[in-house]
Design a protein around this motif. Structure first.
Motif, PDB file in Angstrom:
ATOM      1  N   MET A   1       0.845  -1.198   0.000  1.00 26.35           N
ATOM      2  CA  MET A   1       0.000   0.000   0.000  1.00 26.35           C
ATOM      3  C   MET A   1       0.881   1.249   0.000  1.00 26.35           C
ATOM      4  SD  MET A   1      -3.013   1.143   2.648  1.00 26.35           S
ATOM      5  CE  MET A   1      -1.915   1.734   3.923  1.00 26.35           C
ATOM      6  N   ILE A   2       0.511   2.221  -0.794  1.00 27.30           N
ATOM      7  CA  ILE A   2       1.231   3.494  -0.880  1.00 27.30           C
ATOM      8  C   ILE A   2       0.395   4.558  -0.189  1.00 27.30           C
ATOM      9  CG2 ILE A   2       1.732   5.331  -2.546  1.00 27.30           C
ATOM     10  CD1 ILE A   2       2.782   3.016  -4.359  1.00 27.30           C
ATOM     11  N   SER A   3       1.064   5.434   0.565  1.00 27.31           N
ATOM     12  CA  SER A   3       0.361   6.496   1.288  1.00 27.31           C
ATOM     13  C   SER A   3       1.105   7.809   1.099  1.00 27.31           C
ATOM     14  CB  SER A   3       0.266   6.141   2.773  1.00 27.31           C
ATOM     15  OG  SER A   3      -0.398   7.166   3.475  1.00 27.31           O
ATOM     16  N   ALA A   4       0.367   8.885   0.882  1.00 24.27           N
ATOM     17  CA  ALA A   4       0.958  10.230   0.776  1.00 24.27           C
ATOM     18  C   ALA A   4       0.012  11.210   1.433  1.00 24.27           C
ATOM     19  CB  ALA A   4       1.179  10.605  -0.686  1.00 24.27           C
ATOM     20  N   GLN A   5       0.579  12.247   2.024  1.00 17.99           N
ATOM     21  CA  GLN A   5      -0.279  13.243   2.651  1.00 17.99           C
ATOM     22  C   GLN A   5       0.171  14.653   2.279  1.00 17.99           C
ATOM     23  OE1 GLN A   5       1.766  13.553   7.099  1.00 17.99           O
ATOM     24  NE2 GLN A   5      -0.184  12.529   6.887  1.00 17.99           N
ATOM     25  N   ALA A   6      -0.747  15.587   2.413  1.00 20.51           N
ATOM     26  CA  ALA A   6      -0.450  16.998   2.158  1.00 20.51           C
ATOM     27  C   ALA A   6      -1.168  17.825   3.211  1.00 20.51           C
ATOM     28  CB  ALA A   6      -0.910  17.398   0.757  1.00 20.51           C
ATOM     29  N   PRO A   7      -0.506  18.890   3.683  1.00 24.04           N
ATOM     30  CA  PRO A   7      -1.104  19.693   4.752  1.00 24.04           C
ATOM     31  C   PRO A   7      -2.102  20.721   4.243  1.00 24.04           C
ATOM     32  CG  PRO A   7       1.041  20.581   4.187  1.00 24.04           C
ATOM     33  CD  PRO A   7       0.844  19.339   3.342  1.00 24.04           C
ATOM     34  N   GLY A   8      -2.975  21.162   5.157  1.00 19.90           N
ATOM     35  CA  GLY A   8      -3.838  22.297   4.869  1.00 19.90           C
ATOM     36  C   GLY A   8      -3.057  23.594   4.991  1.00 19.90           C
ATOM     37  N   SER A  41      -5.102  -3.005  -7.833  1.00 14.47           N
ATOM     38  CA  SER A  41      -6.307  -3.801  -8.064  1.00 14.47           C
ATOM     39  C   SER A  41      -6.197  -4.421  -9.452  1.00 14.47           C
ATOM     40  CB  SER A  41      -7.551  -2.918  -7.929  1.00 14.47           C
ATOM     41  OG  SER A  41      -8.720  -3.689  -8.114  1.00 14.47           O
ATOM     42  N   HIS A  42      -7.220  -5.209  -9.842  1.00 16.09           N
ATOM     43  CA  HIS A  42      -7.133  -5.914 -11.114  1.00 16.09           C
ATOM     44  C   HIS A  42      -8.275  -5.546 -12.044  1.00 16.09           C
ATOM     45  CE1 HIS A  42      -3.777  -8.170  -9.585  1.00 16.09           C
ATOM     46  NE2 HIS A  42      -4.475  -8.512  -8.520  1.00 16.09           N
ATOM     47  N   ASP A  43      -9.504  -5.954 -11.684  1.00 18.15           N
ATOM     48  CA  ASP A  43     -10.596  -5.794 -12.639  1.00 18.15           C
ATOM     49  C   ASP A  43     -11.260  -4.418 -12.576  1.00 18.15           C
ATOM     50  OD1 ASP A  43     -11.390  -6.414 -10.118  1.00 18.15           O
ATOM     51  OD2 ASP A  43     -12.923  -7.872 -10.684  1.00 18.15           O
ATOM     52  N   TYR A  44     -11.350  -3.821 -11.393  1.00 20.41           N
ATOM     53  CA  TYR A  44     -11.966  -2.501 -11.289  1.00 20.41           C
ATOM     54  C   TYR A  44     -11.232  -1.724 -10.198  1.00 20.41           C
ATOM     55  CZ  TYR A  44     -14.159  -3.945  -6.918  1.00 20.41           C
ATOM     56  OH  TYR A  44     -14.361  -4.365  -5.627  1.00 20.41           O
ATOM     57  N   GLY A  45     -11.370  -0.400 -10.247  1.00 16.32           N
ATOM     58  CA  GLY A  45     -10.777   0.459  -9.214  1.00 16.32           C
ATOM     59  C   GLY A  45     -11.871   1.182  -8.442  1.00 16.32           C
ATOM     60  N   LEU A  57     -16.691   5.775  -5.637  1.00 16.52           N
ATOM     61  CA  LEU A  57     -16.760   5.856  -7.094  1.00 16.52           C
ATOM     62  C   LEU A  57     -16.014   4.655  -7.668  1.00 16.52           C
ATOM     63  CD1 LEU A  57     -17.654   7.940  -9.264  1.00 16.52           C
ATOM     64  CD2 LEU A  57     -15.382   8.940  -9.069  1.00 16.52           C
ATOM     65  N   TYR A  58     -16.668   3.892  -8.525  1.00 17.71           N
ATOM     66  CA  TYR A  58     -16.039   2.707  -9.117  1.00 17.71           C
ATOM     67  C   TYR A  58     -15.701   2.984 -10.575  1.00 17.71           C
ATOM     68  CZ  TYR A  58     -17.462   0.295  -4.928  1.00 17.71           C
ATOM     69  OH  TYR A  58     -17.603  -0.078  -3.614  1.00 17.71           O
ATOM     70  N   TRP A  59     -14.553   2.458 -11.019  1.00 16.00           N
ATOM     71  CA  TRP A  59     -14.113   2.734 -12.380  1.00 16.00           C
ATOM     72  C   TRP A  59     -13.409   1.533 -12.987  1.00 16.00           C
ATOM     73  CZ3 TRP A  59      -8.768   2.807 -13.414  1.00 16.00           C
ATOM     74  CH2 TRP A  59      -7.923   2.866 -12.292  1.00 16.00           C
ATOM     75  N   LEU A  96       0.026   2.071 -17.389  1.00 17.92           N
ATOM     76  CA  LEU A  96      -1.023   2.424 -16.426  1.00 17.92           C
ATOM     77  C   LEU A  96      -1.596   1.168 -15.783  1.00 17.92           C
ATOM     78  CD1 LEU A  96      -2.889   5.301 -18.308  1.00 17.92           C
ATOM     79  CD2 LEU A  96      -0.937   5.435 -16.745  1.00 17.92           C
ATOM     80  N   ALA A  97      -2.062   1.308 -14.552  1.00 23.45           N
ATOM     81  CA  ALA A  97      -2.560   0.169 -13.786  1.00 23.45           C
ATOM     82  C   ALA A  97      -3.923   0.508 -13.178  1.00 23.45           C
ATOM     83  CB  ALA A  97      -1.567  -0.181 -12.678  1.00 23.45           C
ATOM     84  N   ILE A  98      -4.490  -0.453 -12.509  1.00 24.27           N
ATOM     85  CA  ILE A  98      -5.769  -0.268 -11.800  1.00 24.27           C
ATOM     86  C   ILE A  98      -5.485  -0.317 -10.304  1.00 24.27           C
ATOM     87  CG2 ILE A  98      -8.035  -1.310 -11.351  1.00 24.27           C
ATOM     88  CD1 ILE A  98      -8.078  -2.182 -14.279  1.00 24.27           C
ATOM     89  N   TYR A  99      -6.205   0.473  -9.543  1.00 31.42           N
ATOM     90  CA  TYR A  99      -5.913   0.587  -8.104  1.00 31.42           C
ATOM     91  C   TYR A  99      -7.144   1.110  -7.371  1.00 31.42           C
ATOM     92  CZ  TYR A  99      -5.127   5.119 -10.259  1.00 31.42           C
ATOM     93  OH  TYR A  99      -5.276   6.243 -11.029  1.00 31.42           O
ATOM     94  N   HIS A 100      -7.130   0.908  -6.071  1.00 33.64           N
ATOM     95  CA  HIS A 100      -8.101   1.555  -5.189  1.00 33.64           C
ATOM     96  C   HIS A 100      -7.419   2.765  -4.562  1.00 33.64           C
ATOM     97  CE1 HIS A 100     -10.590  -1.858  -5.825  1.00 33.64           C
ATOM     98  NE2 HIS A 100      -9.908  -2.686  -5.055  1.00 33.64           N
ATOM     99  N   LEU A 101      -8.107   3.885  -4.573  1.00 37.26           N
ATOM    100  CA  LEU A 101      -7.563   5.121  -3.988  1.00 37.26           C
ATOM    101  C   LEU A 101      -8.493   5.580  -2.877  1.00 37.26           C
ATOM    102  CD1 LEU A 101      -6.047   8.092  -5.946  1.00 37.26           C
ATOM    103  CD2 LEU A 101      -7.742   8.537  -4.166  1.00 37.26           C
ATOM    104  N   ASN A 102      -7.955   5.714  -1.677  1.00 39.94           N
ATOM    105  CA  ASN A 102      -8.753   6.141  -0.526  1.00 39.94           C
ATOM    106  C   ASN A 102      -8.247   7.464   0.015  1.00 39.94           C
ATOM    107  OD1 ASN A 102     -10.790   3.965   0.451  1.00 39.94           O
ATOM    108  ND2 ASN A 102      -8.995   2.844  -0.251  1.00 39.94           N
ATOM    109  N   VAL A 103      -9.180   8.310   0.419  1.00 36.13           N
ATOM    110  CA  VAL A 103      -8.857   9.641   0.929  1.00 36.13           C
ATOM    111  C   VAL A 103      -9.367   9.765   2.354  1.00 36.13           C
ATOM    112  CG1 VAL A 103      -9.194  12.120   0.605  1.00 36.13           C
ATOM    113  CG2 VAL A 103      -9.075  10.614  -1.385  1.00 36.13           C
TER     114      VAL A 103
END
Length: 357
Positions: A1-8, A41-45, A57-59, A96-103
């Motif tokens: 899992m990859i994680s990145a953050q940005a401040p307000g 991910s593989h089939d959907y993100g 949102l699924y893609w 390009l790849a498929i992935y799940h992105l969480n915020v």
């Protein structure tokens, strides 16, 4: 899992003028963050936010395009950041790849209060950072700023992009906006990879060191404001009252130049003096343009701080949200905090965030 953050972020001074190239502002990054995580991910993100669970949102992919299942979504900045970053990844030859992105964001309170800390900019920056890690792309701060700025501008359409700079660079910064008209033309003629490595006309970002005696306090008035809407209203004033508008720009620039010199000289008194001048200039702009920048509660918040020796003003576009106080750290703040509480002003317990290299 990859994680990145940005401040307000919060604007300290130079609001409204900063949307014009060559007119400086001072902005500070705060220790509240948007965090973006990516898992392959593989089939959907899926794109999901802890704050908007019902709107995941699924893609899927059709070639290099992201194809979405549902059209109505609150994730415009994330989608713009994905589109631009993947365009850049492709230009670098990355498949390009498929992935799940969480915020996940702590820029708003747990009970949903919106503090106006620049969440759209922070989520844009964090998304670009996470995807660059995911696609193994080296992304220095200057390129990160430019890519996130383009993505943000594609959605918002106006503004200075100073909040993007604060989320990228952290700490206290002096910022001058680039020429947006130049960028619009350049995007038609110049490749994205070249655009990210070249100098942008007007763009200046300088890290500032505050005096040790300087304390930043933030008060929240409980009224969220729409920055885009307020900036649009001032743009209307600019079109109809050009002389008044240019006088405001000149005076704001001179004020900010003196304030930045105060940072260079470690002179708290000089910084406080120019905070008061900038407050006065914004109130003049508000009167001329019929835009409410300093609301009644923001005025009360500022006046309470000034009474005990601080310098205070609205932050950002105004119309509600936060005000800032610059005060000597040696001052006893108990009476100020008590008076704020009595008036329904919430002190935000936030500190300046410095990006570690």
């Amino acid at each position: 899992m990859i994680s990145a953050q940005a401040p307000g972020k919060l604007y300290i001074a130079g609001e409204y003028a900063v949307v014009e190239p060559g007119y400086p502002a001072i902005i500070v990054a705060l220790n509240q963050f948007v965090t973006v995580t990516i898992t392959p991910s593989h089939d959907y993100g899926r794109i999901a936010s802890k704050q908007y669970q019902e709107n995941s949102l699924y893609w899927q992919r059709q070639g290099t395009e992201l194809v979405f299942d549902n059209r109505d979504n609150p994730f415009h900045y994330i989608l713009s950041a994905i589109r631009l970053t993947e365009q850049y990844a492709q230009a670098l030859g990355k498949p390009l790849a498929i992935y799940h992105l969480n915020v996940n964001s702590d820029l708003d309170s747990a009970d949903g209060k919106k503090y106006g800390l620049g969440s759209s900019a922070a989520v844009t920056v964090a998304t670009v950072k996470a995807l660059c890690q995911f696609y193994d792309i080296e992304m220095p701060k200057d390129r990160l700023f430019k890519l996130a700025a383009i993505a943000h501008l594609d959605v918002q359409g106006n503004g200075s992009l100073g909040d993007i700079a604060a989320s990228v660079y952290g700490g206290w910064i002096a910022y001058q906006a680039f020429d947006r008209d130049w960028l619009a033309s350049a995007r038609r003629e110049i490749s994205l990879t070249d655009l990210l490595t070249m100098d942008w006309p007007g763009l200046q970002i300088e890290l500032l060191t505050p005096p040790e005696s300087l304390r930043l306090m933030i008060g929240w008035t409980g009224t969220p404001a729409s920055t885009s809407h307020l900036v649009d209203k001032v743009a209307l004033f600019k079109a109809t009252r050009r002389d008044d508008y240019h006088a405001f720009l000149r005076e704001s620039k001179a004020c900010l130049q003196r304030m930045i010199a105060g940072f260079h000289d470690q002179d708290l008194d000089a910084i406080q003096k120019e905070i008061a001048v900038n407050r006065q200039l914004l109130n003049q702009l508000a009167n001329l343009s019929h835009v409410t920048i300093e609301t009644k509660l923001l005025r009360t918040m500022c006046d309470i701080a000034v009474h005990i020796g601080g310098a205070a003003k609205s932050s950002g576009a105004g119309g509600g949200d936060c005000g800032i106080v610059i005060i000597n750290a040696a001052k006893d703040l108990a009476s100020l905090l008590k008076e704020w509480e009595h008036r329904g002003i919430e002190p935000l317990k936030l500190n300046v965030h410095h990006v570690i290299e």
